[in-house]
Design an enzyme around this catalytic site. Structure first.
Site: not given
Ligand code: NAP
Length: 338
Positions: A242, A271, A290
């Site tokens: 993360r 993000e 991601h």
């Protein structure tokens, strides 16, 4: 108005196929949201006030929203990480939380290895050079990469995904493996010759440091300026965990001044990564949006597991994979007593 015949109400957010939605519809009234945004937030909250179950990919729910969901019994997140959900509050309320471990492990390890290859061999930077028509003569030293095979791979968080990355490194690329984890991993040590280290020693010795820890209070900014300063100046950092496991401004600084050589990043503090992030413009950084688990096969398997978890929880056969299994066990025991 038609009378409601199904006992449950479910909210589904994104990432489900028509077949999966149809399966859920056999046991529940389903409110489907392609996305939750400002335009439909009131509708979402109204559905939440009646929902028994919630399934989706990016279900950002805080305690205030939970308070407006009095009937909620189970949340089925289509992810293995659950740092976006308030676990303690869910436990207090007796709400079951299911996630999707295992089915995404190998794919996420593939992503980590793609980032390792890309950062070591400068794949994106050099592919761009060709694409932009700048390949005019034989490539010289200034464009050489560094080897992957034989380099020491440091796995920070040798759980399911970390172990799968370690296997690729040790068995495919002859890499010595160092790892950190809360507990020793004898199988990895026997099968791969992996060695458990403290974080500081791992950072000092690894040529590639790969992050695969869960994000929580303990791992917030685990890789800060001090940690980056411990890494070899020739080393690369790869993050598939993360974003906030890393102090991003400190990473930008370390990359900028050459305190470390390169980074491969799939996850970010914010993000989508803002287009004006300094990371976007750096030649020694590979950024991906991601995509750790983002293959057709794996996203399908994750969605199916999440559907099975939700239906199993509501219909009493039980979830396949739950984070707070105690909640389920207590509820099952209480149901028996009645
Ligand atoms: P996992 O099996 O629970 O592995 C986590 C590992 O981290 C465990 O080995 C654990 O040690 C170790 N650990 C926990 N806290 C630590 C700490 N403070 N320092 C060092 N090690 C620590 O989880 P997983 O399935 O591999 O997934 C890991 C994470 O990857 C997820 O939580 C998620 O955030 C992220 N992820 C990202 C993507 C993506 O798209 N980029 C995809 C999937 C997952 P023990 O084994 O001893 O408990």
């Amino acid at each position: 108005m038609a009378e409601q015949t199904k006992p449950w109400r479910i909210i589904a957010v994104r990432r489900l196929s028509e077949d999966q939605l149809a399966a859920l519809s056999t046991v529940a009234e389903v409110d489907y949201f392609e996305d939750v945004n400002e335009a439909n937030r009131a509708d979402f909250q109204s559905a939440l006030s009646r929902a028994h179950g919630l399934i989706g990919g990016k279900l950002d729910l805080d305690e205030a929203m939970l308070a407006k969901a009095p009937a909620l019994q189970v949340i089925s997140t289509i992810s293995v990480g659950y740092d976006h959900l308030p676990l303690e509050a869910l436990n207090r309320r007796g709400i079951l939380l299911c996630n999707t471990p295992d089915v995404l492990t190998e794919t996420t390890a593939d992503t980590a290895f793609a980032l390792i290859m890309a950062t070591q061999r400068r794949l994106v930077e050099l592919a761009d050079l060709v694409r932009e028509g700048d390949w005019r003569e034989h490539i010289g030293r200034e464009h050489f990469g560094v080897d992957v095979h034989g380099k020491t791979l440091g796995i920070v968080g040798a759980g399911r995904i970390g172990a799968a990355i370690a296997k690729r490194g040790a068995l495919g690329f002859g890499m010595p493996i160092l790892y950190t984890a809360a507990s020793p991993k004898p199988a990895l040590e026997q099968e791969l010759g992996a060695k458990q280290h403290g974080l500081e020693a791992l950072l000092e010795q690894a040529d590639i440091v790969c992050l695969s820890v869960p994000y929580n209070d303990d791992t917030h900014y685990l890789i800060d300026a001090d940690a980056l300063a411990r890494m070899k100046p020739t080393a690369a950092l790869v993050n598939v965990a993360r974003g906030k496991v890393v102090d991003e401004p400190a990473l930008v600084e370390a990359l900028h001044v050459g305190r470390i050589r390169a980074a491969g990043l799939d996850v970010f503090a914010e993000e989508p990564l803002p287009a004006n992030s300094p990371l976007v413009a750096m030649d020694n950084v590979v950024t991906t949006p991601h995509i750790g688990s983002a293959t057709h096969e794996t996203r399908e398997a994750m969605a199916q597991l999440a559907v099975d978890n939700l239906m199993g929880s509501l219909t009493n056969s039980g979830p396949r994979t739950a984070v707070n299994e105690d909640v389920w066990r207590r509820a099952a025991a209480e149901a028996k007593e009645v």
